[in-house]
Scaffold this active site. Structure first.
Site: not given
Ligand SMILES: NC(=O)c1ccc[n+]([C@@H]2O[C@H](COP(=O)([O-])OP(=O)(O)OC[C@H]3O[C@@H](n4cnc5c(N)ncnc54)[C@H](O)[C@@H]3O)[C@@H](O)[C@H]2O)c1
Ligand SMILES: [Zn+2]
Length: 678
Positions: A555, A568
């Site tokens: 991130s 986080y």
């Molecule tokens: N959305 C953003 O702006 C953003 C920014 C920086 C980083 N990220 C990172 O991107 C990744 C995906 O995020 P997203 O925005 O698509 O969120 P999201 O919630 O849509 O997807 C995350 C997925 O991870 C799954 N998950 C959670 N805990 C879990 C576990 N213990 N085992 C297996 N699966 C698990 C959830 O069920 C979900 O489907 C994350 O690591 C997040 O930190 C997102």
């Protein structure tokens, strides 16, 4: 409009092809003859509709048919230069085509055009091939079928075989078909129904005769120590051996794997004659390209420890390659196509099952199906007589046939990620699902892992059938669950070579509000979860010896400090340093480790939907629905970041153009100066 003869042909082909007892996948071909008005002369013209090259009878459509003028096709007999040059006739078929469109005429077109019957079926049924490969197949043919079915000695498919069968039909007016030695069956009829009845009668009569007259234990008595392991044990052993075996099958070029522990395979391996029969190899011409002439058979009992099996498999692989090279050298002529690689395509493990390999999952699966066909054929032939496949020189003439080579050369160029098995965690939605979709679109097989099995499977189904994507349930913070996830990937596609550590969740809290439980939850899923996933998958990659990629979705917050984000952002920084640490450690195995730093991906993100978005919107004083646009305005490029943008970055990092980059983080944030890396 579809001609009635072609319509009947398609319906008959679909019925015959959808029952595996009648023919192997994509095996055999069917035809019908009829009269149509020639648009050029207004006069009637006799045509033959015949299943073209490639395609499967079970799903044949009009586009899969080649349509030829019968007068021109039959005129080829007068210019036929003899069996030595029979391959030239395939190119001549193009000059017999009626109209355009449809499929390319296959090598078997001659048989269909030259045999004087309105409807002809050529099939590869296990029961028929069992008779065709029995040492006394000719006598058996007359014993089983009387004079209704005629024996045709082995001959490589082509124009001459068509002439042979046409002559047999003419000289035996009472016959409804023939057994083609070492190969399959051909049947005919005045009507489409009559041809279908003839085919089914030959197939069923052969099967009934085998059932009634086969000696017990056609594969010999049980082999002590080679009985199937209980299901859970054999799956566990298959998963433990899978990566090594995929590596063995991928020394010349990377392969996708398929595993099956179907009863036919386990019974075969549990019987005393399996080493002799395995070495004899398959027989039907369709099989050689898919299964190679023979499988690699592990010669250790069912309960042999995994380490012993690995060591022995590696020895056997060396021997297999030498043996295959020697086979090539024995038979190749200066005109032969180059050797296509010496690795086995079928690997048999007693007590456990069969691994089969191909350039994609479907090809790997079909190779396995073909070897099950071969086992059925051997069982039938050994039950009645002795299994006697065509000799090695003929096998080579099929495997390295110039016409087959030309077909291979015409295949479309593979996609950039073809043969790669990707595992994406947290891929039921958001960035993970977009990434899995992109990787699949670029040719990878994908394993979608997430907490909910239902959601993981739904995401997989959205991407494609089980040859493309499978969904598995896994909590990445649970070591056993992670191992089970990796095992599932090995059993589904043979191994793993592209891992995306994406699972995550976000709780936006100040230091004072963050509980120890909040801290643990976020660190367990992201820092510990990706550590566990990297550890379990790197083991597979190291065993495969095929290199690999691990990508962390970290991130912007791994480098930018802001309020209300202690747990986080800290765990994101941990993930980011794992990238550098593992890039340094795993590089020796050809494994690249890189990261992507997204920011402000609101669309499709479960993280934003479940409170984080509302919280952020409140913090910035905008409506939640406008948060994406708000973030865009904060960026240098003023663009909203979408899940697809992250997915594209993952593809670039793992794709064919970034072969020399490891330990890198790519920001995908539309430009955030505070997050510039230095
Ligand atoms: N959305 C953003 O702006 C953003 C920014 C920086 C980083 N990220 C990172 O991107 C990744 C995906 O995020 P997203 O925005 O698509 O969120 P999201 O919630 O849509 O997807 C995350 C997925 O991870 C799954 N998950 C959670 N805990 C879990 C576990 N213990 N085992 C297996 N699966 C698990 C959830 O069920 C979900 O489907 C994350 O690591 C997040 O930190 C997102
Ligand atoms: Zn055939």
């Amino acid at each position: 409009m579809t001609h009635p003869a072609a319509a009947d042909l398609i319906a008959r082909s679909n019925r015959l092809g959808s029952d595996p007892k009648n023919t192997n996948y994509a095996g055999g071909n069917t035809s019908a003859k009829g009269t149509e008005t020639d648009p050029v002369t207004g006069q009637p013209v006799e045509l033959v509709w015949v299943k073209g090259s490639g395609g499967d009878l079970g799903t044949l459509t009009e586009q899969g048919l080649a349509v030829l003028r019968l007068d021109r096709m039959r005129a080829l007999v007068d210019v036929y230069p003899g069996v030595e040059r029979e391959d030239e006739m395939v190119a001549a078929f193009d000059y017999c085509l009626h109209g355009k469109g449809g499929a390319a005429p296959s090598i078997d077109t001659a048989m269909h055009g030259l045999v004087d019957a309105p409807h002809v079926d050529h099939l590869h049924p296990d029961s028929g091939i069992a008779v065709a490969t029995a040492a006394d197949g000719q006598e058996l043919t007359s014993t089983i079928f009387g004079d209704k079915v005629v024996w045709v000695p082995w001959r490589r498919p082509g124009f001459q075989l068509g002439l042979d069968i046409a002559e047999i039909k003419e000289k035996n007016p009472q016959a409804i078909g023939c057994i083609l030695g070492g190969h399959g069956i051909t049947a005919w009829g005045e009507t489409s129904d009559e041809a279908e009845r003839a085919s089914l009668w030959i197939i069923d009569t052969a099967a009934a005769y085998i059932a009634e007259h086969s000696r017990p234990e056609p594969f010999g008595p049980p082999l002590a120590g080679y009985a199937p392991l209980p299901q859970a044990e054999r799956r566990a052993k298959a998963a433990a051996l899978g990566a090594t075996i995929r590596g063995i099958a991928s020394q010349d070029r990377p392969m996708v794997g398929h595993f099956t522990d179907t009863g036919e395979v386990l019974d075969f391996l549990a019987s005393s004659e399996h080493p002799r029969l395995g070495a004899l190899g398959t027989s039907c011409p369709d099989h050689f390209l898919r299964t190679k002439v023979k499988p690699l058979v592990l010669d250790l009992p069912s309960d042999a420890p995994v380490e012993d099996c690995v060591a022995r498999l590696k020895e056997l692989a060396v021997a297999y390659r030498e043996d295959y090279q020697a086979y090539y050298d024995r038979h190749a002529t200066p005109e032969s196509p180059a050797i296509r690689g010496a690795d086995p395509l079928i690997v048999l493990v007693p007590g456990v099952g069969m691994f089969s390999f191909g350039k994609d999952k479907q090809t790997a699966r079909v190779a396995g199906e073909f070897y099950v066909n071969a086992i059925n054929v051997m069982r039938g032939a050994e039950g009645l007589s002795t299994y006697a496949p065509i000799d090695e020189a003929e096998k080579f003439r099929i495997e390295y046939w110039a016409l087959e080579e030309a077909k291979l050369q015409r295949m479309p160029k593979p996609k950039p990620l073809a043969t790669r098995v990707a595992l994406v965690t947290g891929a039921a939605g958001g960035i993970g699902k977009a990434t899995a979709k992109k990787l699949a679109a670029e040719g990878a097989c994908v394993v979608i892992a997430d907490l909910s099995l239902e959601k993981a499977q739904a995401a997989a189904a959205e991407i494609g059938g089980s040859d493309v994507a499978v969904g598995v349930a896994a909590d990445v913070s649970d070591e056993d669950a992670v191992q089970a996830m990796v095992d599932a990937a090995v059993l589904a596609f043979g191994g793993v070579d592209l891992v995306v550590n994406n699972a995550g969740l976000s709780l936006s809290k100040s230091l004072m509000d963050t509980t120890a439980a909040d801290w643990d939850l976020q660190h367990n899923v992201m820092a510990k979860g990706s550590f566990l996933v990297s550890k379990a998958t790197a083991k597979v990659m190291v065993e495969q010896e095929m290199g690999g990629d691990i990508v962390y979705i970290s991130s912007k917050n791994s480098v930018v400090a802001g309020p209300n984000n202690i747990a986080y952002s800290a765990t994101k920084a941990d993930q980011a340093h794992q990238v550098r640490l593992l890039a340094a450690e795993l590089g020796a195995h050809g494994i690249k480790v890189n990261g992507v730093n997204p920011d402000g991906v609101v669309q499709g993100s479960g993280i934003f939907a479940s409170g984080w978005g509302a919280n952020r919107a409140a913090v910035y004083g905008v409506e939640e629905k406008d948060l994406g646009k708000f973030y865009a305005q904060r960026t240098i490029l003023k663009r909203e970041v979408l899940p697809e943008n992250i997915a594209n970055a993952v593809f670039v990092l793992c794709g064919p153009d970034m072969t020399h980059t490891t330990g890198l983080h790519v920001p995908v944030d539309a430009g955030v100066a505070a997050a510039f890396l230095r």
